[in-house]
Design a protein around this motif. Structure first.
Motif, PDB file in Angstrom:
ATOM      1  N   GLN A 275      40.622  33.557  33.332  1.00 61.39           N
ATOM      2  CA  GLN A 275      40.031  34.299  34.440  1.00 61.39           C
ATOM      3  C   GLN A 275      40.627  35.700  34.449  1.00 61.39           C
ATOM      4  OE1 GLN A 275      39.434  30.792  37.832  1.00 61.39           O
ATOM      5  NE2 GLN A 275      40.535  32.660  38.341  1.00 61.39           N
ATOM      6  N   ARG A 276      39.777  36.715  34.386  1.00 62.14           N
ATOM      7  CA  ARG A 276      40.246  38.086  34.498  1.00 62.14           C
ATOM      8  C   ARG A 276      40.249  38.501  35.966  1.00 62.14           C
ATOM      9  NH1 ARG A 276      39.976  42.321  30.856  1.00 62.14           N
ATOM     10  NH2 ARG A 276      40.514  43.564  32.711  1.00 62.14           N
ATOM     11  N   HIS A 277      41.213  39.299  36.305  1.00 67.83           N
ATOM     12  CA  HIS A 277      41.286  39.807  37.667  1.00 67.83           C
ATOM     13  C   HIS A 277      40.197  40.854  37.894  1.00 67.83           C
ATOM     14  CE1 HIS A 277      43.261  42.863  40.541  1.00 67.83           C
ATOM     15  NE2 HIS A 277      42.685  41.931  41.259  1.00 67.83           N
ATOM     16  N   TYR A 278      39.396  40.642  38.907  1.00 67.55           N
ATOM     17  CA  TYR A 278      38.419  41.662  39.283  1.00 67.55           C
ATOM     18  C   TYR A 278      38.094  41.541  40.764  1.00 67.55           C
ATOM     19  CZ  TYR A 278      34.261  38.567  39.556  1.00 67.55           C
ATOM     20  OH  TYR A 278      33.340  37.612  39.914  1.00 67.55           O
ATOM     21  N   ALA A 279      37.548  42.613  41.318  1.00 63.78           N
ATOM     22  CA  ALA A 279      37.114  42.636  42.714  1.00 63.78           C
ATOM     23  C   ALA A 279      35.658  43.075  42.759  1.00 63.78           C
ATOM     24  CB  ALA A 279      37.977  43.595  43.533  1.00 63.78           C
ATOM     25  N   SER A 280      34.899  42.493  43.664  1.00 68.37           N
ATOM     26  CA  SER A 280      33.487  42.870  43.756  1.00 68.37           C
ATOM     27  C   SER A 280      32.951  42.598  45.148  1.00 68.37           C
ATOM     28  CB  SER A 280      32.649  42.095  42.720  1.00 68.37           C
ATOM     29  OG  SER A 280      32.446  40.754  43.145  1.00 68.37           O
ATOM     30  N   HIS A 281      31.787  43.151  45.398  1.00 73.61           N
ATOM     31  CA  HIS A 281      31.034  42.790  46.597  1.00 73.61           C
ATOM     32  C   HIS A 281      29.557  43.023  46.343  1.00 73.61           C
ATOM     33  CE1 HIS A 281      30.248  41.685  50.676  1.00 73.61           C
ATOM     34  NE2 HIS A 281      31.550  41.569  50.910  1.00 73.61           N
ATOM     35  N   THR A 282      28.766  42.072  46.770  1.00 77.49           N
ATOM     36  CA  THR A 282      27.322  42.201  46.660  1.00 77.49           C
ATOM     37  C   THR A 282      26.753  42.681  47.988  1.00 77.49           C
ATOM     38  OG1 THR A 282      26.993  39.894  47.318  1.00 77.49           O
ATOM     39  CG2 THR A 282      27.179  40.356  44.953  1.00 77.49           C
ATOM     40  N   GLY A 283      25.525  43.152  47.949  1.00 76.10           N
ATOM     41  CA  GLY A 283      24.850  43.576  49.166  1.00 76.10           C
ATOM     42  C   GLY A 283      23.428  43.062  49.180  1.00 76.10           C
ATOM     43  N   GLY A 284      23.002  42.573  50.331  1.00 80.15           N
ATOM     44  CA  GLY A 284      21.629  42.110  50.465  1.00 80.15           C
ATOM     45  C   GLY A 284      21.019  42.656  51.738  1.00 80.15           C
ATOM     46  N   ALA A 285      19.880  43.297  51.634  1.00 82.93           N
ATOM     47  CA  ALA A 285      19.196  43.835  52.812  1.00 82.93           C
ATOM     48  C   ALA A 285      17.704  43.564  52.660  1.00 82.93           C
ATOM     49  CB  ALA A 285      19.457  45.331  52.935  1.00 82.93           C
ATOM     50  N   GLY A 287      14.538  44.118  51.417  1.00 81.03           N
ATOM     51  CA  GLY A 287      13.961  44.923  50.348  1.00 81.03           C
ATOM     52  C   GLY A 287      14.954  45.537  49.389  1.00 81.03           C
ATOM     53  N   ALA A 288      16.221  45.132  49.434  1.00 82.28           N
ATOM     54  CA  ALA A 288      17.210  45.752  48.543  1.00 82.28           C
ATOM     55  C   ALA A 288      18.332  44.779  48.205  1.00 82.28           C
ATOM     56  CB  ALA A 288      17.788  47.005  49.183  1.00 82.28           C
ATOM     57  N   SER A 289      18.932  44.989  47.022  1.00 84.06           N
ATOM     58  CA  SER A 289      20.086  44.214  46.573  1.00 84.06           C
ATOM     59  C   SER A 289      21.037  45.151  45.844  1.00 84.06           C
ATOM     60  CB  SER A 289      19.657  43.083  45.624  1.00 84.06           C
ATOM     61  OG  SER A 289      18.642  42.282  46.189  1.00 84.06           O
ATOM     62  N   SER A 290      22.333  44.840  45.875  1.00 78.48           N
ATOM     63  CA  SER A 290      23.298  45.717  45.207  1.00 78.48           C
ATOM     64  C   SER A 290      24.575  44.956  44.868  1.00 78.48           C
ATOM     65  CB  SER A 290      23.641  46.917  46.102  1.00 78.48           C
ATOM     66  OG  SER A 290      24.243  46.473  47.304  1.00 78.48           O
ATOM     67  N   VAL A 291      25.402  45.592  44.024  1.00 78.55           N
ATOM     68  CA  VAL A 291      26.731  45.061  43.708  1.00 78.55           C
ATOM     69  C   VAL A 291      27.617  46.220  43.273  1.00 78.55           C
ATOM     70  CG1 VAL A 291      26.204  44.583  41.269  1.00 78.55           C
ATOM     71  CG2 VAL A 291      28.019  43.307  42.420  1.00 78.55           C
ATOM     72  N   LEU A 292      28.884  46.134  43.622  1.00 77.03           N
ATOM     73  CA  LEU A 292      29.920  47.029  43.107  1.00 77.03           C
ATOM     74  C   LEU A 292      31.042  46.142  42.601  1.00 77.03           C
ATOM     75  CD1 LEU A 292      31.276  49.785  42.648  1.00 77.03           C
ATOM     76  CD2 LEU A 292      32.090  49.697  45.015  1.00 77.03           C
ATOM     77  N   LEU A 293      31.366  46.275  41.314  1.00 74.89           N
ATOM     78  CA  LEU A 293      32.373  45.414  40.690  1.00 74.89           C
ATOM     79  C   LEU A 293      33.419  46.281  39.990  1.00 74.89           C
ATOM     80  CD1 LEU A 293      31.835  42.084  38.867  1.00 74.89           C
ATOM     81  CD2 LEU A 293      33.146  43.857  37.698  1.00 74.89           C
ATOM     82  N   ILE A 294      34.696  45.957  40.199  1.00 76.91           N
ATOM     83  CA  ILE A 294      35.807  46.701  39.608  1.00 76.91           C
ATOM     84  C   ILE A 294      36.664  45.739  38.787  1.00 76.91           C
ATOM     85  CG2 ILE A 294      37.833  48.135  40.072  1.00 76.91           C
ATOM     86  CD1 ILE A 294      36.536  48.912  42.733  1.00 76.91           C
ATOM     87  N   LEU A 295      36.756  46.033  37.490  1.00 80.81           N
ATOM     88  CA  LEU A 295      37.555  45.230  36.564  1.00 80.81           C
ATOM     89  C   LEU A 295      38.744  46.086  36.109  1.00 80.81           C
ATOM     90  CD1 LEU A 295      37.535  42.489  34.858  1.00 80.81           C
ATOM     91  CD2 LEU A 295      36.506  43.868  33.039  1.00 80.81           C
ATOM     92  N   PRO A 296      39.906  45.967  36.762  1.00 80.88           N
ATOM     93  CA  PRO A 296      41.045  46.809  36.401  1.00 80.88           C
ATOM     94  C   PRO A 296      41.569  46.482  35.004  1.00 80.88           C
ATOM     95  CG  PRO A 296      41.357  45.777  38.558  1.00 80.88           C
ATOM     96  CD  PRO A 296      40.207  45.087  37.898  1.00 80.88           C
ATOM     97  N   GLU A 297      42.007  47.511  34.302  1.00 80.15           N
ATOM     98  CA  GLU A 297      42.645  47.284  33.008  1.00 80.15           C
ATOM     99  C   GLU A 297      43.987  46.601  33.240  1.00 80.15           C
ATOM    100  OE1 GLU A 297      44.352  50.057  29.380  1.00 80.15           O
ATOM    101  OE2 GLU A 297      42.501  50.669  30.397  1.00 80.15           O
ATOM    102  N   GLU A 298      44.300  45.626  32.400  1.00 77.60           N
ATOM    103  CA  GLU A 298      45.547  44.883  32.568  1.00 77.60           C
ATOM    104  C   GLU A 298      46.698  45.683  31.950  1.00 77.60           C
ATOM    105  OE1 GLU A 298      44.664  41.081  30.842  1.00 77.60           O
ATOM    106  OE2 GLU A 298      43.888  40.303  32.729  1.00 77.60           O
ATOM    107  N   LEU A 299      47.550  46.229  32.804  1.00 77.63           N
ATOM    108  CA  LEU A 299      48.661  47.061  32.363  1.00 77.63           C
ATOM    109  C   LEU A 299      49.966  46.521  32.916  1.00 77.63           C
ATOM    110  CD1 LEU A 299      47.142  50.575  33.161  1.00 77.63           C
ATOM    111  CD2 LEU A 299      47.406  49.602  30.888  1.00 77.63           C
ATOM    112  N   ASP A 300      50.983  46.359  32.042  1.00 79.65           N
ATOM    113  CA  ASP A 300      52.307  46.071  32.568  1.00 79.65           C
ATOM    114  C   ASP A 300      53.002  47.402  32.838  1.00 79.65           C
ATOM    115  OD1 ASP A 300      53.524  47.036  30.156  1.00 79.65           O
ATOM    116  OD2 ASP A 300      53.116  45.094  29.220  1.00 79.65           O
ATOM    117  N   SER A 301      54.136  47.365  33.512  1.00 72.84           N
ATOM    118  CA  SER A 301      54.795  48.596  33.947  1.00 72.84           C
ATOM    119  C   SER A 301      55.214  49.477  32.784  1.00 72.84           C
ATOM    120  CB  SER A 301      56.023  48.259  34.804  1.00 72.84           C
ATOM    121  OG  SER A 301      56.903  47.402  34.087  1.00 72.84           O
ATOM    122  N   GLU A 302      55.700  48.870  31.677  1.00 76.44           N
ATOM    123  CA  GLU A 302      56.132  49.650  30.519  1.00 76.44           C
ATOM    124  C   GLU A 302      54.943  50.330  29.843  1.00 76.44           C
ATOM    125  OE1 GLU A 302      58.391  47.282  27.870  1.00 76.44           O
ATOM    126  OE2 GLU A 302      59.976  46.843  29.328  1.00 76.44           O
ATOM    127  N   ALA A 303      53.847  49.588  29.720  1.00 74.38           N
ATOM    128  CA  ALA A 303      52.657  50.148  29.081  1.00 74.38           C
ATOM    129  C   ALA A 303      52.084  51.285  29.913  1.00 74.38           C
ATOM    130  CB  ALA A 303      51.606  49.065  28.882  1.00 74.38           C
TER     131      ALA A 303
END
Length: 346
Positions: A275-285, A287-303
């Motif tokens: 499972q990759r970490h991501y955040a999202s939200h869909t929208g329904g109205a 006559g309309a549908s939407s989504v915003l999805l954010i998939l952060p790059e996996e970075l450790d502190s040193e990298a």
């Protein structure tokens, strides 16, 4: 009882959604849980038979076509049934968010606040009233100033009377499966829960601003050279922290956080599903549908410290569709993963 803003923003307040009958809400939840239990053994069987995700591409188009046909013919479904609620189609003009509270303020709570999860647009209407009183400004003015700060100049109120350039027409399928214009509605009763118009470009700016705020603290060596995020790093992290007792209808792996659905990074067995970490939200109205999805790059502190490129680091996908009842989260996630794979190979 006590209802806090944290309960409101995570849909744990007990305030109703569009359905007024708690018995019907419980019935729908039970049906959804039963369907999930029936689906899971079938999925497990497919995986054991070697019919994993990557090997079912030839089957997917047919299944997706079937689901699209069901949507067109208005067959029973969670989203279709939701749009049967009369309050979706209110035409009354509300002059303030305080005034719009009259729709539900005298209705009983469905459960004790904090005990259960129930997605509630009206919970966000109450939240907008809290913002209004705390800020000393009209909620709509407060939000439009925030959009200007974020350089979201195409994000405006969905005001029927205003002349808004490039405003799209919205469409729905009628009971005969034909595409028709969406009915007239006035969304002034729910500015916070579905009353803004935006563009793909503006939503990408919003996603980048949030991802920047979330990642900025990881870039310690160059922190002096970088501007602060719109939100404090701790605030951004808190917004994306899953809240107990919550659930997400568009991804069963996720939990609800603060106005976002979040899937946490997880892998139980070696060489198996991740499972990759991501955040999202869909929208329904209407006559309309939407989504915003954010998939952060996996970075450790040193990298992160050694990275020559500043945040935001990751993939952001947004889709806006001027048609009702279109499920977009899985499509957005597939797109994000493809771009993520491409970045990793470079």
């Amino acid at each position: 009882v006590t209802i806090t803003t944290r309960l409101l923003v995570s849909h744990l307040s007990g305030i109703r959604h569009y359905e007024k009958d708690i018995a019907k809400v419980k019935e729908e939840k039970e049906k959804a849980n039963r369907a999930l239990k029936l689906t899971k053994p079938h999925q497990d069987k497919e995986q054991k038979e070697g019919k994993g995700i990557e090997k079912t591409d030839s089957v997917k188009p047919r299944k997706e076509h079937e689901s699209e046909t069901k949507s067109r013919n208005s067959k029973p479904g969670r989203r279709d049934k939701e749009f049967e609620q009369e309050e979706y189609y209110l035409k009354e003009k509300f002059e303030s968010v305080i005034e719009s509270l009259k729709i539900f303020k005298n209705d009983p709570l469905f459960f004790k606040p904090g005990d259960q999860f129930l997605y509630s647009t009206y919970g966000f209407t109450l939240l907008s009233a809290v913002v209004e009183r705390a800020s000393g400004q009209k909620f709509t003015d407060y939000m439009l100033k925030m959009f200007r700060d974020l350089d979201m100049l195409s994000t405006v109120l969905d005001d029927n009377e205003a002349m808004i350039y490039n405003r799209a027409r919205c469409y729905v399928y009628n009971k005969k499966g034909r595409l028709v214009n969406a009915p007239y509605v006035d969304n002034s009763y729910k500015w916070a829960g579905g009353g803004f118009l935006s563009s793909v470009g503006d939503l990408l700016k919003f996603g980048n601003a949030l991802l920047y705020s979330y990642q900025i603290s990881q870039f310690k060596t160059s922190i002096g050279k970088l501007l602060p995020g719109y939100l404090k790093p701790d605030t951004a992290a808190m917004i994306w922290t899953p809240v107990p007792k919550t659930e997400v209808s568009w991804d069963r792996d996720g939990k609800y956080a603060m106005a976002w659905a979040v899937v946490e990074r997880k892998q139980e067995y070696g060489c198996c599903r991740q499972q990759r970490h991501y955040a999202s939200h869909t929208g329904g109205a209407v006559g309309a549908s939407s989504v915003l999805l954010i998939l952060p790059e996996e970075l450790d502190s040193e990298a992160a410290a050694a990275q020559p490129v500043a945040p935001p680091r990751g993939v952001i996908v947004t889709i806006i569709c001027n048609m009702q009842s279109v499920s977009l989260n899985s499509t957005a996630l597939k797109i994000a993963r493809e771009f993520d794979k491409e970045k990793q190979t470079q």
